[in-house]
Design a protein around this motif. Structure first.
Motif, PDB file in Angstrom:
ATOM      1  N   ILE A 118     -11.679   0.289  32.033  1.00 46.44           N
ATOM      2  CA  ILE A 118     -10.527   1.265  31.967  1.00 46.44           C
ATOM      3  C   ILE A 118     -10.669   2.127  30.673  1.00 46.44           C
ATOM      4  O   ILE A 118     -10.771   3.261  30.654  1.00 46.44           O
ATOM      5  N   ALA A 119     -11.060   1.353  29.594  1.00 41.51           N
ATOM      6  CA  ALA A 119     -11.177   2.066  28.258  1.00 41.51           C
ATOM      7  C   ALA A 119     -12.153   3.052  28.330  1.00 41.51           C
ATOM      8  O   ALA A 119     -12.410   4.249  27.772  1.00 41.51           O
ATOM      9  N   PHE A 160     -13.828   3.305  24.559  1.00 43.69           N
ATOM     10  CA  PHE A 160     -14.852   2.422  24.055  1.00 43.69           C
ATOM     11  C   PHE A 160     -15.429   1.632  25.438  1.00 43.69           C
ATOM     12  O   PHE A 160     -14.821   1.970  26.517  1.00 43.69           O
ATOM     13  N   GLY A 161     -16.286   0.898  25.378  1.00 46.31           N
ATOM     14  CA  GLY A 161     -16.808  -0.007  26.441  1.00 46.31           C
ATOM     15  C   GLY A 161     -16.768  -1.399  26.250  1.00 46.31           C
ATOM     16  O   GLY A 161     -16.616  -1.764  25.229  1.00 46.31           O
ATOM     17  N   PHE A 162     -17.485  -2.022  27.034  1.00 44.34           N
ATOM     18  CA  PHE A 162     -17.510  -3.522  27.012  1.00 44.34           C
ATOM     19  C   PHE A 162     -18.559  -3.870  25.709  1.00 44.34           C
ATOM     20  O   PHE A 162     -18.211  -4.987  25.037  1.00 44.34           O
ATOM     21  N   ALA A 163     -19.486  -3.049  25.498  1.00 50.81           N
ATOM     22  CA  ALA A 163     -20.423  -3.234  24.381  1.00 50.81           C
ATOM     23  C   ALA A 163     -19.671  -3.337  23.203  1.00 50.81           C
ATOM     24  O   ALA A 163     -19.927  -4.159  22.209  1.00 50.81           O
ATOM     25  N   GLU A 164     -18.671  -2.213  23.039  1.00 50.45           N
ATOM     26  CA  GLU A 164     -17.899  -2.179  21.782  1.00 50.45           C
ATOM     27  C   GLU A 164     -17.037  -3.261  21.458  1.00 50.45           C
ATOM     28  O   GLU A 164     -17.063  -3.745  20.241  1.00 50.45           O
ATOM     29  N   VAL A 165     -16.623  -4.073  22.709  1.00 52.24           N
ATOM     30  CA  VAL A 165     -15.723  -5.159  22.679  1.00 52.24           C
ATOM     31  C   VAL A 165     -16.456  -6.319  22.102  1.00 52.24           C
ATOM     32  O   VAL A 165     -16.126  -7.072  21.048  1.00 52.24           O
ATOM     33  N   ALA A 166     -17.752  -6.526  22.563  1.00 49.01           N
ATOM     34  CA  ALA A 166     -18.419  -7.608  22.401  1.00 49.01           C
ATOM     35  C   ALA A 166     -19.068  -7.546  20.772  1.00 49.01           C
ATOM     36  O   ALA A 166     -19.083  -8.421  20.093  1.00 49.01           O
ATOM     37  N   ALA A 175     -17.550  -1.918  38.050  1.00 45.20           N
ATOM     38  CA  ALA A 175     -17.582  -0.384  37.907  1.00 45.20           C
ATOM     39  C   ALA A 175     -17.334   0.137  39.463  1.00 45.20           C
ATOM     40  O   ALA A 175     -16.931   0.978  39.641  1.00 45.20           O
ATOM     41  N   ALA A 176     -17.805  -0.973  40.599  1.00 46.47           N
ATOM     42  CA  ALA A 176     -17.785  -0.464  41.817  1.00 46.47           C
ATOM     43  C   ALA A 176     -16.465  -0.594  42.198  1.00 46.47           C
ATOM     44  O   ALA A 176     -15.880   0.256  43.191  1.00 46.47           O
ATOM     45  N   LEU A 177     -15.709  -1.448  41.627  1.00 46.50           N
ATOM     46  CA  LEU A 177     -14.200  -1.602  42.135  1.00 46.50           C
ATOM     47  C   LEU A 177     -13.337  -0.410  41.638  1.00 46.50           C
ATOM     48  O   LEU A 177     -12.518  -0.086  42.455  1.00 46.50           O
ATOM     49  N   LEU A 233     -12.123 -13.811  31.527  1.00 43.37           N
ATOM     50  CA  LEU A 233     -13.157 -12.956  31.529  1.00 43.37           C
ATOM     51  C   LEU A 233     -13.232 -11.593  32.030  1.00 43.37           C
ATOM     52  O   LEU A 233     -13.425 -10.486  31.461  1.00 43.37           O
ATOM     53  N   PHE A 234     -12.862 -11.792  33.239  1.00 44.26           N
ATOM     54  CA  PHE A 234     -12.656 -10.471  34.003  1.00 44.26           C
ATOM     55  C   PHE A 234     -11.763  -9.723  33.468  1.00 44.26           C
ATOM     56  O   PHE A 234     -11.643  -8.302  33.767  1.00 44.26           O
ATOM     57  N   GLN A 235     -10.845 -10.239  32.990  1.00 43.91           N
ATOM     58  CA  GLN A 235      -9.467  -9.373  32.484  1.00 43.91           C
ATOM     59  C   GLN A 235     -10.154  -8.416  31.168  1.00 43.91           C
ATOM     60  O   GLN A 235      -9.903  -7.264  31.110  1.00 43.91           O
ATOM     61  N   VAL A 236     -10.877  -8.969  30.496  1.00 42.11           N
ATOM     62  CA  VAL A 236     -11.393  -8.382  29.331  1.00 42.11           C
ATOM     63  C   VAL A 236     -12.370  -7.325  29.919  1.00 42.11           C
ATOM     64  O   VAL A 236     -12.483  -5.985  29.525  1.00 42.11           O
TER      65      VAL A 236
END
Length: 268
Positions: A80-81, A87-93, A20-22, A71-74
């Motif tokens: 970006i999504a 969607f966010g990382f939570a939806e991916v997991a 998020a900071a990047l 993992l960083f790529q995921v």
């Protein structure tokens, strides 16, 4: 071994915060802020190959770093999504957790225990149902076009084999290989690039089928062949360097002699 004092949840949170900071529009990294799904996708593929390479080399000290890069790529794609409201990382997991539970009812549900072959068959039935739910019809639906070509050939022919469209054994594939080689020979005199490309493609496709019939992965076979060529060529070059000879000044026959010397040394 991992440190039990380190919380996986805390480290995931830290990684998400770094991402998020990047990407912060005001204070983030200028390069990271401009990236998109399309520009990051090639790096994702590259990182996956670097994981596979670390495993192939049995470099387990490097593997955590390579897996972290993947993992960083995921996390990157998920960020970006999230910014786009998709969607966010939570939806991916959640998506992968739900899928694994759904595809393993013998572990997480009431289904009977399965051996490996029964689980493979059940897995494919479940995947077919999932494709149907996404309205992907046809035996070959859902095989990604972005896969390496040999891997996609393997998956396409494996799918076709499930409905009986397959050679009965490796000998039949070898006969087809002979046929394709002759067709390529027939095209050599005209040297039409389009026809030659078509025939070489057919040849590679049959070779992918042959690997499958022998329970081999064609991509792994080619990767090992690449490494063998790399190793032997370097060794041959060192042999001639020890004799103060430059490869570019040698004849093909001389280089072939050096190559055979290296091969013989490897076999010993």
């Amino acid at each position: 071994m991992s440190d039990p004092a380190v919380s996986a949840e805390a480290e995931i949170r830290r990684l998400l915060d770094i991402m998020a900071a990047l990407r912060d529009p005001a204070t983030g990294c200028p390069w990271d802020r401009t990236q998109s799904f399309e520009t990051i996708a090639p790096y994702t593929i590259e990182e996956a190959y670097e994981v596979a390479d670390a495993i192939a080399q049995r470099d387990f000290s490097a593997l955590p770093d390579e897996l972290g890069d993947l993992l960083f790529q995921v996390v990157y794609h998920a960020r970006i999504a999230e910014e786009a409201g998709l969607f966010g990382f939570a939806e991916v997991a959640k998506s992968i957790s739900d899928k694994m539970i759904r595809r393993h009812p013998h572990v997480f549900g009431e289904a009977a225990a399965r051996d490996a072959s029964a689980q493979t068959a059940a897995w494919e039935v479940q995947k077919s149902a999932e494709r149907a739910a996404r309205r992907q019809s046809g035996t070959l639906a859902g095989v990604p076009t972005a896969l390496p070509a040999l891997t996609r050939a393997l998956k396409l022919t494996a799918r076709a084999a499930r409905v009986g469209f397959d050679w009965p054994d490796a000998d039949q594939v070898l006969a087809k290989l002979d046929e394709e080689i002759q067709e390529l020979r027939d095209e050599l005199s005209d040297a039409d690039p389009a026809r030659l490309s078509d025939e070489v493609g057919d040849l590679l496709f049959v070779l992918a089928n042959l690997a499958r019939k022998l329970d081999l992965d064609p991509e792994t076979c080619l990767r090992l062949a690449n490494e063998k060529f790399y190793r032997r060529f370097n060794a041959m070059e060192r042999v001639f360097e020890a004799e103060a000879k430059n490869l570019s000044e040698l004849s093909l026959a001389e280089m072939e002699t050096g190559w055979q010397t290296v091969k013989a040394a490897e076999r010993r």
